[in-house]
Write a protein that holds these residues in place. Structure first.
Motif, short mmCIF file in Angstrom:
data_model
loop_
_atom_site.label_atom_id
_atom_site.label_comp_id
_atom_site.label_asym_id
_atom_site.label_seq_id
_atom_site.Cartn_x
_atom_site.Cartn_y
_atom_site.Cartn_z
N MET A 1 34.62 40.10 44.40
CA MET A 1 35.78 40.76 43.66
C MET A 1 35.46 42.18 44.01
O MET A 1 34.65 42.65 44.28
CB MET A 1 35.21 40.57 42.29
CG MET A 1 36.13 40.64 41.21
SD MET A 1 35.75 40.09 39.36
CE MET A 1 34.96 38.52 39.56
N LYS A 2 36.67 42.79 43.69
CA LYS A 2 36.67 44.23 43.79
C LYS A 2 35.93 44.83 42.92
O LYS A 2 35.56 44.31 41.98
CB LYS A 2 38.21 44.72 43.73
CG LYS A 2 39.20 44.05 44.84
CD LYS A 2 40.46 45.15 45.11
CE LYS A 2 41.41 44.67 43.94
NZ LYS A 2 42.70 45.39 44.04
N SER A 3 35.94 46.08 43.19
CA SER A 3 35.12 47.06 42.31
C SER A 3 35.74 47.23 41.10
O SER A 3 36.81 46.60 40.78
CB SER A 3 34.79 48.50 42.91
OG SER A 3 36.25 49.18 43.14
N LYS A 4 35.06 47.75 40.09
CA LYS A 4 35.64 47.88 38.93
C LYS A 4 37.07 48.43 38.44
O LYS A 4 37.55 49.43 39.04
CB LYS A 4 34.83 48.98 37.95
CG LYS A 4 35.14 49.00 36.53
CD LYS A 4 34.04 49.98 35.64
CE LYS A 4 34.57 50.01 34.37
NZ LYS A 4 33.58 50.78 33.61
N GLN A 5 37.97 47.48 37.92
CA GLN A 5 39.20 47.79 37.74
C GLN A 5 39.57 49.17 36.83
O GLN A 5 38.67 49.31 35.61
CB GLN A 5 39.97 46.54 37.15
CG GLN A 5 41.31 46.57 36.89
CD GLN A 5 41.86 46.35 38.10
OE1 GLN A 5 41.80 45.69 38.87
NE2 GLN A 5 42.98 47.48 38.30
N GLN A 135 38.32 34.82 37.89
CA GLN A 135 37.85 36.06 38.31
C GLN A 135 38.52 37.18 38.03
O GLN A 135 37.95 38.07 37.55
CB GLN A 135 37.63 35.80 39.90
CG GLN A 135 36.46 34.80 40.16
CD GLN A 135 36.27 34.73 41.63
OE1 GLN A 135 36.85 35.49 42.33
NE2 GLN A 135 35.62 33.57 41.95
N LYS A 136 40.05 37.12 38.26
CA LYS A 136 40.81 38.29 38.16
C LYS A 136 41.20 38.52 36.59
O LYS A 136 41.00 39.87 36.20
CB LYS A 136 42.08 38.29 38.81
CG LYS A 136 42.80 39.57 38.69
CD LYS A 136 42.13 40.74 39.27
CE LYS A 136 42.25 40.80 40.79
NZ LYS A 136 41.96 42.16 41.20
N GLN A 139 38.17 40.17 34.86
CA GLN A 139 38.04 41.51 35.54
C GLN A 139 39.01 42.34 34.71
O GLN A 139 38.57 43.63 34.27
CB GLN A 139 38.26 41.70 37.12
CG GLN A 139 38.09 43.31 37.67
CD GLN A 139 38.90 43.04 39.20
OE1 GLN A 139 39.38 42.18 39.55
NE2 GLN A 139 38.32 44.25 39.77
N LYS A 142 37.93 42.85 30.80
CA LYS A 142 37.03 43.72 30.67
C LYS A 142 37.44 45.22 30.71
O LYS A 142 36.92 46.00 29.98
CB LYS A 142 35.83 43.50 31.83
CG LYS A 142 35.16 42.25 31.62
CD LYS A 142 33.79 42.19 32.74
CE LYS A 142 33.09 40.88 32.65
NZ LYS A 142 31.97 40.88 33.56
N GLN A 143 38.26 45.50 31.74
CA GLN A 143 38.70 46.93 31.64
C GLN A 143 39.70 47.14 30.47
O GLN A 143 39.78 48.13 29.91
CB GLN A 143 39.51 47.26 33.00
CG GLN A 143 39.99 48.58 33.12
CD GLN A 143 38.69 49.39 33.06
OE1 GLN A 143 37.70 49.08 33.40
NE2 GLN A 143 38.85 50.59 32.25
#
Length: 183
Positions: A1-5, A135-136, A139, A142-143
């Motif tokens: 998964m990418k870094s924090k959105q 997953q997305k 993410q 959360k942001q």
């Protein structure tokens, strides 16, 4: 998964943007306090094809599919869409009012679009959602919760919860425990 959105001025950074004209100003920007999970597929139960971009932009060609003749003039949008491979498209700034909830009520308060963020998952009531979508979604959620702290776990609902006699999404295959336990 990418870094924090991250979110800047209501927009997810580093995600695809396709601007919808179907939005307006929220009555109170400080009142963003609900997250609504939806599903969508165009044509129904078919995935891919780019028709959702066209639909949310008001550019859906009614000649492309018989079902489109019923919906092509609708003026709707969502803040975000997550396709089957986890790609996010944002159509409306979170700071603006997208037109996703329609006739709706949460805890006795009408017009959920005024205070809600809407996320559409590419799906229907007949297919499970993909791991990449969860997953997305986790993410992005959360942001959103970090940026809009009035949105808590208790204020994340399905379209079915705010329009119970009209909508069933995110449907029988949406795994609420899987989603909420990762927030």
């Amino acid at each position: 998964m990418k870094s924090k959105q991250t979110i800047y001025n209501g927009w997810l950074e580093n995600e695809r943007k396709v601007i919808s004209p179907h939005f307006d100003q929220r009555p109170d920007l400080k009142d963003i306090s609900l997250l609504v999970i939806h599903y969508i597929s165009l044509p129904p139960s078919q995935f891919g094809g780019g028709y959702i971009d066209d639909f949310f932009q008001g550019k859906l060609d009614p000649n492309q599919h018989p079902y489109f003749q019923e919906i092509y003039q609708m003026r709707v949008s969502s803040h975000c869409f997550i396709d089957r491979v986890g790609k996010v498209t944002q159509y409306v700034s979170f700071n603006d009012r997208a037109w996703h909830a329609g006739v709706s009520s949460f805890q006795g308060r009408e017009k959920c679009n005024d205070f809600a963020i809407g996320i559409e998952l590419e799906g229907d009531n007949d297919h499970p959602f993909t791991d990449l979508q969860y997953q997305k979604l986790i993410q992005v959620t959360k942001q959103i919760m970090n940026t809009y702290p009035l949105i808590t776990r208790e204020r994340i609902v399905g379209h079915c919860d705010i329009s119970p006699n009209r909508k069933i999404d995110p449907g029988q295959y949406f795994d609420w425990d899987r989603f909420l336990n990762h927030l």
